[in-house]
Design an enzyme around this catalytic site. Sequence first.
Site, short mmCIF file in Angstrom:
data_model
loop_
_atom_site.label_atom_id
_atom_site.label_comp_id
_atom_site.label_asym_id
_atom_site.label_seq_id
_atom_site.Cartn_x
_atom_site.Cartn_y
_atom_site.Cartn_z
N ARG A 113 0.86 -1.19 0.00
CA ARG A 113 0.00 0.00 0.00
C ARG A 113 0.89 1.24 0.00
O ARG A 113 2.12 1.12 0.10
CB ARG A 113 -0.94 0.02 1.20
CG ARG A 113 -0.21 0.09 2.54
CD ARG A 113 -1.19 0.25 3.69
NE ARG A 113 -0.54 -0.05 4.96
CZ ARG A 113 -1.13 0.04 6.13
NH1 ARG A 113 -2.38 0.41 6.22
NH2 ARG A 113 -0.47 -0.26 7.23
N ASN A 151 -4.67 8.22 4.53
CA ASN A 151 -4.40 7.39 5.71
C ASN A 151 -2.93 7.53 6.05
O ASN A 151 -2.06 7.31 5.20
CB ASN A 151 -4.70 5.92 5.42
CG ASN A 151 -4.58 5.05 6.66
OD1 ASN A 151 -5.36 5.18 7.59
ND2 ASN A 151 -3.57 4.18 6.69
N GLU A 152 -2.64 7.94 7.25
CA GLU A 152 -1.26 8.00 7.75
C GLU A 152 -0.26 8.45 6.69
O GLU A 152 0.58 7.67 6.23
CB GLU A 152 -0.84 6.65 8.33
CG GLU A 152 -1.53 6.33 9.61
CD GLU A 152 -0.94 5.10 10.31
OE1 GLU A 152 -0.26 4.29 9.65
OE2 GLU A 152 -1.17 4.95 11.51
N GLU A 312 -6.83 5.47 16.03
CA GLU A 312 -6.52 4.03 15.97
C GLU A 312 -5.61 3.66 17.13
O GLU A 312 -4.68 4.39 17.45
CB GLU A 312 -5.75 3.68 14.69
CG GLU A 312 -6.50 3.72 13.42
CD GLU A 312 -5.61 3.33 12.24
OE1 GLU A 312 -4.59 2.63 12.42
OE2 GLU A 312 -5.92 3.77 11.12
N TRP A 320 2.95 -6.43 13.79
CA TRP A 320 4.07 -5.86 13.04
C TRP A 320 5.04 -5.09 13.92
O TRP A 320 6.10 -4.69 13.44
CB TRP A 320 3.54 -4.97 11.91
CG TRP A 320 2.60 -3.90 12.37
CD1 TRP A 320 1.25 -3.97 12.38
CD2 TRP A 320 2.93 -2.61 12.89
NE1 TRP A 320 0.71 -2.81 12.89
CE2 TRP A 320 1.72 -1.95 13.21
CE3 TRP A 320 4.14 -1.94 13.13
CZ2 TRP A 320 1.68 -0.67 13.74
CZ3 TRP A 320 4.08 -0.67 13.67
CH2 TRP A 320 2.88 -0.06 13.96
N GLU A 360 -2.34 -7.98 7.36
CA GLU A 360 -2.60 -7.71 8.78
C GLU A 360 -3.58 -8.71 9.39
O GLU A 360 -4.30 -8.38 10.33
CB GLU A 360 -3.10 -6.27 8.93
CG GLU A 360 -2.07 -5.30 8.38
CD GLU A 360 -2.09 -3.95 9.02
OE1 GLU A 360 -1.08 -3.59 9.67
OE2 GLU A 360 -3.11 -3.25 8.88
N HIS A 363 -3.08 -8.88 12.98
CA HIS A 363 -3.20 -7.68 13.82
C HIS A 363 -4.48 -7.83 14.63
O HIS A 363 -5.51 -8.25 14.10
CB HIS A 363 -3.26 -6.42 12.95
CG HIS A 363 -3.10 -5.17 13.74
ND1 HIS A 363 -4.13 -4.65 14.50
CD2 HIS A 363 -2.04 -4.37 13.93
CE1 HIS A 363 -3.68 -3.57 15.12
NE2 HIS A 363 -2.41 -3.38 14.79
C1 GAL Z 1 -2.06 1.87 11.05
C2 GAL Z 1 -2.80 1.97 9.72
C3 GAL Z 1 -3.89 0.92 9.62
C4 GAL Z 1 -3.38 -0.41 10.06
C5 GAL Z 1 -2.87 -0.27 11.47
C6 GAL Z 1 -2.45 -1.55 12.12
O1 GAL Z 1 -0.77 2.36 10.97
O2 GAL Z 1 -3.39 3.22 9.56
O3 GAL Z 1 -4.35 0.86 8.29
O4 GAL Z 1 -2.39 -0.83 9.19
O5 GAL Z 1 -1.79 0.61 11.47
O6 GAL Z 1 -1.24 -2.01 11.67
#
Ligand code: GAL
Length: 658
Positions: A113, A151-152, A312, A320, A360, A363
């Site tokens: 991404r 996003n970020e 978030e 990760w 993920e 995650h």
């Molecule tokens: C953030 C990101 C999300 C997801 C999350 C968990 O950095 O905005 O899309 O990747 O981490 O790893």
Amino acid sequence: MTDIVPTVEGLAFGGDYNPEQWPREVWDEDIALMREAGVNIVTVNVFSWAGVNPAADVWEFGTLDDIMDLLADGGVKADLATSTASPPPWFSQRHPDTLPVDPEGRRLNYGARAEYCPHAPAFQEAVVEMASKLAERYAGHPALAMWHIGNEYYRSCYCDHAAAAFRAWLRERHGDLDALNHAWGTTFWSQTFTDWEQVLPPRISAETPNPGHVLDFKRFSSDALLKLFRSEAEAVERHSPGVPITTNLMVTGDFSGIDYHKWGEHLNREDRLVATDHYLIPEGPIEAEAQVAFGADASRGLARGGPWLLMEQAANSSAWRGGYFAKKPGEQLRHSLSYVAHGSEGAMFFQWRASRYGAERWHSAMLPHGGPESKTFREVKTLGDWLGRLAEVKGSVVQSKAAILLDFESVWASATPGQPSGHMAPYPELRRWHAALWRRGVTCDLAGPAWDLSRYDVVFAPSLYLLDDDANLRRFVEGGGTLVVGPYSGIVDRNDHVHPGLPGALRELLGVRVEEFVPLREGQTVALDDGTEGHAWSEIVRAEDAEAVVGYTDYPGGPAIFRRSLGEGLVWYLSTRPTDLNPLFDRLDLHGEFPGLPEGVETVRRTHEDGRTYLFAINHTERPSLIPIKGTDLLTGASWTPRTHLHANSAAVIRETQ
Ligand code: GAL
């Protein structure tokens, strides 16, 4: 700055929601479970470019329409993302020049991404088109509460588009080539430019690159992403006016790719909201709870004390981050409440339901692979219940009297090559100071050195390498503030040129003269004559117009810590990094409101304009503790007296009796 009222009632609670990964019947279960947990807002469409725009000029909104309608019917609001953070393969194949190039000249392929060059015209046009189409379609949708741009943001690129955009940015900043040559000090190593076309991004080179070049490229890259964000935000505003806009920053303590203070100016205003993501670092000297407080205080700083949102966090592990980091029972609850205590208008997560596939899949999520009968989901429900009970806290603010100075340009400059020490990085040091204050119960903001500091009693500048002049800090001290400056501060100007005479821009304000730096090796300490010790750095330093308070016992000898009265205030200079910061805080008579509380029992107060106050008391320890105030605990409805115990590993939010 904005309030997300009236679009979300009470505090925000939810997470990223990616129903496009699941069959339709799962969606109904999602909504039922969200309602059971008290979820009131979810972030949708973050990575759905391929679904909405599956080919050039093809737009398919059916799935997103269904998702938005489902949310509206279920009484859950949408933080609707523009999906521009991950262009799909068809786009990259059609516009190969939008794929990013790294400093070694390698073009990155698609397959993950954020594979875009922020400077590529085709990408810039595509994101504005996407944002416009979405805003046109969903403006006025009953589920819409907030727009979520990208996003970020973090991607930088070194391609030819980047080179052209960099030159344009440099012309704007410096004017002509002579000024650029001066700013970058190109007479060193015969680097003088005679034609703008010679100027390139700092691609890999034979030896230590020019630090001025590296620093300007950082500024440029951050500005380019901000421009991208603004282009989307303005497109959204044109079609969907009056709906709050945000993006998820990473103001967390280990990411410094972006000058968030500049970004803050564009988020901290009417109909915009500062939001951050925060994934804790499971290892290292600073415990998770102090990391939570740092991320929260940095975000609040960016919002200049006003509302902000934790967009978030992980419900359990962040795979990760390296190593499996499972949260202990109650930990997620304490952390979430701590973010709210420090000013967040809610607690959000990545993500609602754990993905079965993709990068993920391991995650953690609010709804884990193990399903609703799990510790994680039970705690999610408890959190939903708590946040529901805390609705009246919304809109109240934290008023800190202390601040630590954080400056992104300074962080960048002190990471440029050729530094005199490898142990003087600012971020770990700022986190260390913040953690020490947090353990003492002192709430503090992370603030910019150029901001109005007059609301603070005490300001710490543990590491402020780059500083053009002392005017703003001088104003703060002369007005009655106490300023504490750490070593290797005020050393270079905005071009990373060493100020003549050390410590440069701060020499007069501090009233000291540094003859020489004496950097210390990893693990080496230097003894001080008050029985304490310093590490990382020491100096041969003399008082010019300051009082020497503590001296070096060993080499380099002479004074180490200084104090100077100036105007109504005081300024301190530390020429080494004190290994234990508490003796300094004792000298400053700096304590939390409840000095008897054990470390790890956190108290933070939020105050409403009308005077109502809420004391958040969070016990991160294994022992009960007394919190000596009166009021009502909003989490239980029970009254609170100075004799009430706050149980181990628990929390209370006490509406105080005046
Ligand atoms: C953030 C990101 C999300 C997801 C999350 C968990 O950095 O905005 O899309 O990747 O981490 O790893």
